[in-house]
Scaffold this active site. Structure first.
Site, PDB file in Angstrom:
ATOM      1  N   ASP A 140      17.596 -15.207   5.946  1.00 22.11           N
ATOM      2  CA  ASP A 140      17.697 -15.649   4.556  1.00 22.11           C
ATOM      3  C   ASP A 140      19.058 -15.400   3.905  1.00 22.11           C
ATOM      4  O   ASP A 140      19.253 -15.749   2.731  1.00 22.11           O
ATOM      5  CB  ASP A 140      16.591 -14.983   3.723  1.00 22.11           C
ATOM      6  CG  ASP A 140      16.562 -13.453   3.879  1.00 22.11           C
ATOM      7  OD1 ASP A 140      17.621 -12.863   4.173  1.00 22.11           O
ATOM      8  OD2 ASP A 140      15.479 -12.857   3.707  1.00 22.11           O
ATOM      9  N   SER A 173       7.969  -4.391  10.986  1.00 22.64           N
ATOM     10  CA  SER A 173       6.844  -3.818  11.739  1.00 22.64           C
ATOM     11  C   SER A 173       7.329  -3.349  13.110  1.00 22.64           C
ATOM     12  O   SER A 173       6.625  -2.664  13.821  1.00 22.64           O
ATOM     13  CB  SER A 173       5.739  -4.871  11.910  1.00 22.64           C
ATOM     14  OG  SER A 173       6.240  -5.972  12.654  1.00 22.64           O
ATOM     15  N   HIS A 188      18.523 -13.007  14.450  1.00 21.79           N
ATOM     16  CA  HIS A 188      17.625 -14.169  14.578  1.00 21.79           C
ATOM     17  C   HIS A 188      18.251 -15.414  13.956  1.00 21.79           C
ATOM     18  O   HIS A 188      17.545 -16.365  13.628  1.00 21.79           O
ATOM     19  CB  HIS A 188      16.257 -13.882  13.956  1.00 21.79           C
ATOM     20  CG  HIS A 188      15.422 -12.977  14.810  1.00 21.79           C
ATOM     21  ND1 HIS A 188      14.252 -12.408  14.398  1.00 21.79           N
ATOM     22  CD2 HIS A 188      15.602 -12.546  16.093  1.00 21.79           C
ATOM     23  CE1 HIS A 188      13.749 -11.650  15.373  1.00 21.79           C
ATOM     24  NE2 HIS A 188      14.562 -11.719  16.403  1.00 21.79           N
ATOM     25  N   CYS A 212      24.979 -38.342  18.453  1.00 20.46           N
ATOM     26  CA  CYS A 212      24.931 -38.373  19.926  1.00 20.46           C
ATOM     27  C   CYS A 212      23.499 -38.505  20.438  1.00 20.46           C
ATOM     28  O   CYS A 212      23.274 -38.618  21.639  1.00 20.46           O
ATOM     29  CB  CYS A 212      25.600 -37.136  20.514  1.00 20.46           C
ATOM     30  SG  CYS A 212      24.537 -35.684  20.550  1.00 20.46           S
ATOM     31  N   ASN A 227       9.076   1.733   5.454  1.00 13.95           N
ATOM     32  CA  ASN A 227       8.189   0.566   5.581  1.00 13.95           C
ATOM     33  C   ASN A 227       6.908   0.806   4.797  1.00 13.95           C
ATOM     34  O   ASN A 227       6.518   1.945   4.569  1.00 13.95           O
ATOM     35  CB  ASN A 227       7.854   0.313   7.063  1.00 13.95           C
ATOM     36  CG  ASN A 227       7.489  -1.133   7.328  1.00 13.95           C
ATOM     37  OD1 ASN A 227       8.227  -2.030   6.939  1.00 13.95           O
ATOM     38  ND2 ASN A 227       6.355  -1.363   7.967  1.00 13.95           N
TER      39      ASN A 227
END
Ligand code: NAD
Length: 434
Positions: free
Chosen positions: A102, A195, A117, A153, A215
């Site tokens: 983000d 997590s 990522h 392409c 967390n």
């Protein structure tokens, strides 16, 4: 309680690395994947967000993808991102590795981010790899019913994020290489809002000596963590910041000097002392003890006479004084064991050489990264030059010559890098910045 422990630990480990996950961005309105109301409760990831889906179910990929991509692009950084950005800029934290796509760390002011990522700023043609479009351009193609959207392409245009089934991007290897080059120095990582179920990202913490986890719910690595703080990322980051301000006598935080690492110097002594105590059978124990004592006395001398003390911020004074107290506690234990030190050379010059060397390695590795930023090169140079200044200062304090050819050669190499990157650095000031 554990929050104060975490802050103390951060101050002992110069610039811990940060690893963030989707949880840091939920307070910006972006759902995470695995919470009770997370996205995976609503959409099947493999059916819709994999490379398989992009080729075999592009309708599903874009129907579920576009609203989510738009939500991500429109989100604003929350206090968690903003405080992390501030604390990185002010040298309390090191690089941020994020699983998020983000860009909210950068929007929140962080300059040094590894996006393992990928990101949603652009989309690239997966065939020619030459065509790069913005996500707005991609949305337009999809709105015009070009599904999947294609490059001239004929290749498919894919957002620059990692999908299930993709290989990891260069940022992943870059971050690992850099972490390994730092082995002797930055050895703490704090994970925030993840997590830690996604592999291979959850192997990052094993590269560090010390792990802290922030967390809301349990994570896979809770068992390995030294410190666990449960709660929401934004609120906890505010508390961390408030504690730092409190230690700074209530005043706004300013940047720590680039070569400032009192906690690391204390850790060197602590490690030597602990290994001395555990290795009971080595011979020459008396000589070993004298060497550790010589190191301790040198660092104590530094802390007792730290230059420019009257001009230092409250938190710098706190760091120097609290480390002095820790050292003196060890010193008392040592005296109890063996009386006062004899006049001898310690290990300290070699230990600081190791630190400088690992930072230099990190600088070289960083300059080879495909997306290296001059601003970060400058920061790394400032750190090394600050450590060299500290090394030279400790030599004067020790009243005996350290082995200097290494730092002198390295200083010349650094000058070449500053010229190459045209970095605007006042070297005299930088040498004094510790
Ligand atoms: P995850 O969904 O597996 O875990 C998120 C964790 O954050 C959960 O354990 C949850 O309890 C915790 N959490 C939620 N809100 C929190 C808050 N406000 N404060 C503290 N903790 C909070 O997420 P993950 O481990 O990052 O893995 C998900 C994968 O999905 C990542 O690889 C990422 O690429 C991707 N993803 C990215 C975004 C984004 O870019 N913002 C959003 C969703 C998913």
């Amino acid at each position: 309680m554990s929050l104060d422990v975490l802050v103390d630990k951060v101050l002992m480990h110069p610039r811990p690395w940060i690893l963030t996950g989707a949880g840091i961005s939920t307070e910006s309105g972006i759902p995470d994947f695995r919470s009770a109301d997370g996205l995976w409760e609503k959409v099947d990831p493999i059916e819709n967000f994999s490379t398989w889906a992009l080729y075999n179910n592009p309708e599903g990929f874009y129907t579920h993808g576009i609203p989510l991509f738009k939500q991500v692009l429109e989100a604003n950084p929350n206090l968690g991102h903003i405080i992390l950005g501030e604390l990185q800029t002010k040298r309390f934290f090191g690089p941020i590795i994020t699983q998020n796509v983000d860009s909210l760390h950068q929007k929140g002011g962080a300059k040094w981010v590894y996006e393992i990522h990928g990101h949603l700023r652009t989309a690239t043609c997966i065939s020619c790899h030459k065509t790069v479009v913005t996500l707005d351009e991609l949305f337009k193609l999809v709105e015009d019913k070009e599904i999947p959207p294609k490059c001239q392409c004929g290749g498919i245009l894919k957002p620059d994020v990692i999908l299930f089934g993709d290989t990891m991007p260069e940022d992943f290897q870059d971050a690992i290489r850099l972490i390994r080059s730092y082995r002797t120095t930055d050895n703490m990582i704090i994970t925030i809002g993840s997590s830690l179920t996604v592999s291979p990202i959850n192997t990052f913490p094993s590269e560090f000596d010390s792990l802290a986890i922030i967390n809301k719910s349990v994570t896979i690595l809770d068992r390995d963590a030294e410190i666990i703080i449960k709660g929401s990322a934004g609120a906890i980051m505010q508390k961390i910041r408030a504690r730092l301000v409190e230690l700074n006598n209530g005043e706004e935080l300013v940047s720590l000097p680039a070569g400032f690492l009192p906690g690391r110097l204390t850790t060197i002594i602590l490690d030597l002392w602990e290994s001395f105590l555990t290795k009971k059978k080595t011979f020459n124990r008396g000589e070993q003890l004298n060497k550790i004592m010589a190191d301790l006395l040198l660092v104590e001398k530094l802390f007792l006479n730290y230059p420019r003390m009257d001009k230092r911020s409250g938190i710098e004074k706190y760091m120097i004084n609290s480390n002095l107290i820790k050292l003196q506690k060890i010193k008392n234990e040592m005296i109890e064991m063996r009386g006062n030190a004899k006049n001898t050379n310690g290990y300290m010059p070699r230990s600081i050489n190791d630190i400088i060397n690992s930072h230099y390695k990190a600088l070289i590795i960083y300059t080879r990264q495909y997306n290296s930023e001059p601003e970060i090169v400058k920061e790394l140079v400032l750190q090394i030059v600050g450590f060299i200044g500290l090394y030279k200062h400790m030599e004067i304090l020790d009243m005996q010559e350290f082995e200097n050819s290494f730092v002198d050669e390295l200083y010349d190499k650094i000058l070449k890098i500053t010229n190459k990157y045209e970095l605007d650095i006042d070297m005299v000031k930088a040498l004094d910045n510790y």
